[in-house]
Design an enzyme around this catalytic site. Structure first.
Site, short mmCIF file in Angstrom:
data_model
loop_
_atom_site.label_atom_id
_atom_site.label_comp_id
_atom_site.label_asym_id
_atom_site.label_seq_id
_atom_site.Cartn_x
_atom_site.Cartn_y
_atom_site.Cartn_z
N ASP A 1 1.00 -1.03 -0.04
CA ASP A 1 -0.48 0.32 0.18
C ASP A 1 1.02 0.78 -0.39
OD1 ASP A 1 -2.20 2.29 0.69
OD2 ASP A 1 -3.36 0.15 0.96
N HIS B 1 -3.48 6.26 2.77
CA HIS B 1 -4.90 4.31 2.79
C HIS B 1 -4.02 3.40 3.52
CE1 HIS B 1 -5.35 1.81 -0.34
NE2 HIS B 1 -6.21 2.36 -0.70
N SER C 1 -10.91 -1.04 -1.53
CA SER C 1 -9.46 -0.66 -0.77
C SER C 1 -10.47 -0.89 0.94
CB SER C 1 -9.06 0.29 -0.66
OG SER C 1 -8.53 0.25 -1.46
#
Ligand SMILES: *[C@@H]1O[C@H](CO)[C@@H](O)[C@H](O)[C@H]1NC(C)=O
Ligand SMILES: *[C@@H]1O[C@H](CO)[C@@H](O)[C@H](O)[C@H]1NC(C)=O
Ligand SMILES: *[C@@H]1O[C@H](CO)[C@@H](O)[C@H](O)[C@H]1NC(C)=O
Ligand SMILES: *[C@@H]1O[C@H](CO)[C@@H](O)[C@H](O)[C@H]1NC(C)=O
Length: 744
Positions: free
Chosen positions: A149, A204, A530
């Protein structure tokens, strides 16, 4: 409306919809310039390279020859060992050409650029502290989850190692940042960024990692909303971060290098909340890398994509990957729109200013006079429209992020925003961290608001904020953005496999999220497939902890055959249209971790079983070899539906009848007698099973049966697609096998 779909360009997208609501394409590099190539090799005459250095120098030999005719000798960017034999290097087309004649060369292609695509979810998914599956599985203790990520935030309370034992002996990973501990046991940077640090600048990666395996954090909230104990799915599992995305761009050569390392270092589970366009599996780095992972018993969870509700918009379609779509939880962060005619419409916003004046303000829709750009509240489109001090209606979409629309309205002097879904988004709303008072409303609500606006000389509105409302009985519901099948790369395999929470989810965030209310938090609420993917990474860590001998395919089967079909009302799970979601939206259904832990029967697949399947896709022996990393001779392949998959996608011509074998292994009770407990068969076909009962006398025993799909020629088919299921049952066990039929 022109909505861009995945198409010819080899782009991959981070599956996050916080900032991007739709996809934008970029053009590929100029053919004359050097670009990063992925080069696949095959050892000539089966030579075995004893030492990694020998392999490396053999790789280098390709570049010395390829430098002929060019002035600069290219260098290897990544030498791969586990994901496949080969390397990544910056090459010109001429240099590639020079390599092609060298013994051992298989293929070379420009790399793809992949772009980046919870307090409450454990309880929503039936995980409770101190009893049940969480306790039984030891909260994932001893399992290592590798997350690819944007990096991570060491020192965040979600990555505290309270109660987490040291990593197992086998762990060979590295920590390239201060602040690692028994929870965060690895953190490496594979991007080309100058910092060379695995620290997360985007948020994220911090969010996804804590969703998979964040430790318990009491009192977590965002702006006071969704308050509770934040915890990941496997709270005592270890996390290893492999940073592969920088500024939402994730290059394939770096992803492959990270997967190569993760396999070497000893992860048990991989979580990839990123993906891209549908391409054949031998050209898809994630599919190729994931195959090496499952060969080593590593489970791979990937996001399905955020390009729904349009069909055939999936990423990560390979059958050895668990492909996860996104659904809602029973929580809304309510922001109610009030109109001058006393009508009320419930919407959502994470930002809940309590000081917003409750008197009516003028209501305006820039799209009425300003055209399409103004309807979307695009940058610069509001300059000639008087929005000052008004409540401004903006349409969702147009490639402009939802929060950005609010920013544009705010800059133009607007007092508040009503974000109106497009028709395709239906009732699917998101609680975003808006920068001004806002409410995101469903399509029908927005139509009513606009109808009022145009039928009234001086329309007025305001928004009231009601905070966290738990108990929405239509949850789970498939999010409009969740990518849908059918599977393009392999139409005979249903994807997504499963859905899991992915809308308005709270999890760890690197920095204090701040907005005009000046409240702070190190948690944030974002949405996307996600967010769904790491839920399944964490749940598979729990399953691995409880069942160390289960293969990745066995874990997938357990998750899929036990999945739920109904919402909290007991009605079929719906999509954004408030219609029952079809198999191309929900796959096998909504994940049920505790049931997955005790599925009764499993459909297992060994890595080599994929070889005839891949040959059956029409790939050449060399192309299959790239994926399975051995010399393959494709003589004849099998049909996709012959793979021992826990669902079916079958195509039936007018007089077709097809039979497929399935083998089930008993992991429930030794003496058990499974019968068909329920089924649904669509019009237009007959379904047959070669046996009415599966009688087991011991654990681990396998039985084989046939399923027949026959077209009913007397029935006039009105839709090209239909779906159904059969469920084997015994006692408390239900093993559901859904299928889709394409009539041709
Ligand atoms: C895909 O979309 C089209 C148009 O919206 C629809 O007619 C078709 O049935 C869809 N296919 C599937 C498999 O849902
Ligand atoms: C439940 O959530 C859906 C969207 O996820 C929303 O449209 C609906 O209004 C919510 N229901 C209630 C009672 O809040
Ligand atoms: C298995 O279960 C079915 C349905 O309950 C029953 O009819 C059958 O007799 C059982 N068979 C055996 C061998 O127990
Ligand atoms: C079941 O079989 C597998 C492989 O055949 C083996 O690894 C495993 O230990 C067996 N489990 C039990 C409970 O016998």
């Amino acid at each position: 409306m022109e909505r861009k779909r995945y198409n010819v360009l080899p782009q991959l997208y981070i599956l996050l919809i916080l900032t991007f609501t739709s996809i934008f394409d970029t053009t590929s590099a100029n053919a004359n310039q050097a670009e990063t190539y992925i080069v696949n090799l095959e050892s000539p005459n089966g030579i075995v390279f004893a030492k990694p250095e020998d392999l490396q120098s053999w790789y280098h030999s390709f570049l010395s020859s390829s430098s002929i005719g060019s002035n600069k000798k290219p260098s290897i960017l990544h030498a791969y060992h586990n994901v496949f034999m080969g390397f990544a290097a910056k090459l010109s087309a001429d240099q590639v050409k020079a390599m092609e004649s060298i013994d051992g060369f298989v293929s070379a292609r420009p790399e793809r650029i992949y772009k980046l695509h919870t307090t409450h979810t454990p309880r929503f998914l039936g995980l409770h502290q101190n009893f049940g599956f969480w306790r039984g599985s030891n909260y994932g203790k001893g399992i290592i989850i590798g997350v690819l990520d944007t990096g991570i935030t060491p020192g965040h309370p979600s990555f505290d190692d309270k109660g987490v034992p040291p990593p197992p002996q086998k762990w060979k990973g590295k920590c390239e940042v201060a602040g690692c501990n028994n929870k965060l046991i690895g953190a490496r940077d594979f991007t080309d960024s100058a910092s060379g640090s695995p620290l997360d600048n985007e948020g994220h990666g911090t969010h996804t990692s804590s969703t998979a395996a964040g430790n318990f954090v009491d009192g977590a909230n965002v702006f006071g909303m969704a308050k509770g104990t934040a915890v990941g799915m496997a709270p005592l599992a270890h996390v290893a971060m492999y940073r592969v995305c920088d500024d939402f761009v994730c290059s394939e050569s770096n992803i492959l290098a990270a997967m190569d390392a993760a396999i070497e270092e000893g992860v048990d589970v991989l979580s990839l909340s990123l993906g891209g366009a549908s391409v054949p599996f031998y050209e898809d780095g994630i599919a190729v890398g994931a195959f090496s992972a499952i060969q080593k018993g590593i489970f791979v969870s990937c996001s399905a994509g955020n390009s729904g509700p349009f069909n055939s918009t999936l990423s990560n379609e390979a059958p050895w990957i668990l492909t996860v779509g996104a659904s809602t939880i029973d929580r809304n962060i309510r922001a109610t729109v009030h109109l001058g005619n006393k009508a009320l419409f419930n919407g959502e916003s994470l930002f809940q200013p309590q000081d917003f004046p409750q008197n009516f303000l003028p209501l305006v829709y820039p799209g009425l006079t300003g055209g399409q750009q103004a309807a979307w509240c695009a940058k610069g489109s509001l300059t000639n429209i008087d929005v000052k001090g008004k409540v401004v209606i903006c349409d969702r979409g147009g490639g402009i992020a939802r929060i950005e629309k609010g920013q544009i309205v705010k800059e133009a002097g607007g007092a508040a925003m009503i974000l109106h879904n497009q028709v395709t988004d239906g009732v699917s709303t998101v609680a975003d961290a808006h920068v001004l008072p806002a409410s995101h409303v469903g399509y029908e609500s927005g139509v009513s608001i606009k109808t009022y606006l145009i039928s009234t000389p001086s329309p007025v509105a305001t928004i009231t904020f009601h905070g966290t409302v738990i108990g929405n009985k239509t949850a789970p519901e498939v999010a409009s953005f969740s990518s849908r099948g059918p599977n393009m790369a392999s139409p005979g395999i249903i994807k997504p496999d499963i859905i899991a929470p992915g809308v308005s989810l709270l999890a760890a965030w690197p920095v204090s999220v701040e907005n005009s209310a000046h409240t702070k938090s190190t948690f944030n609420m974002i949405s996307g497939t996600s967010m769904a993917c790491p839920h399944l990474a964490g749940i598979s860590a729990l399953l691995k902890s409880e069942h160390p001998d289960w293969s990745p395919a066995a874990i997938k089967s357990a998750i899929m055959t036990s999945a739920g079909q109904v919402n909290l009302n007991g009605d079929p799970i719906e999509d954004e249209r408030e219609l029952p979601a079809d198999i191309y939206a929900i796959g096998s259904g909504h994940v049920n971790p505790s049931k997955a832990n005790d599925p009764g029967l499993i459909f297992d697949i060994k890595p080599d079983d994929y070889i005839p399947y891949l040959c059956g896709l029409g790939y050449t022996s060399k192309q299959v070899g790239i994926i399975v990393k051995k010399t393959v001779t494709c003589s004849e392949g099998i049909e996709e539906a012959e793979l021992n998959y826990p669902s079916f996608a079958v195509t039936l011509g007018v007089d077709d009848g097809k039979a497929f074998e399935r083998t089930v292994t008993n992991v429930g009770e030794a003496n058990s007698n499974y019968t068909i407990k329920s089924f649904s068969i669509p019009g237009g076909m007959f379904l047959g099973i070669s046996t009415t009962e599966l009688k087991f006398t011991e654990l681990n025993q396998s039985l084989t049966y046939q399923t027949f799909f026959l077209r009913n020629r007397d029935f006039e088919v009105t839709t090209p697609y239909a779906e159904g299921y059969i469920t084997w049952g015994f006692g408390k066990y239900s093993v559901r096998i859904p299928f889709s039929i394409k009539f041709v």
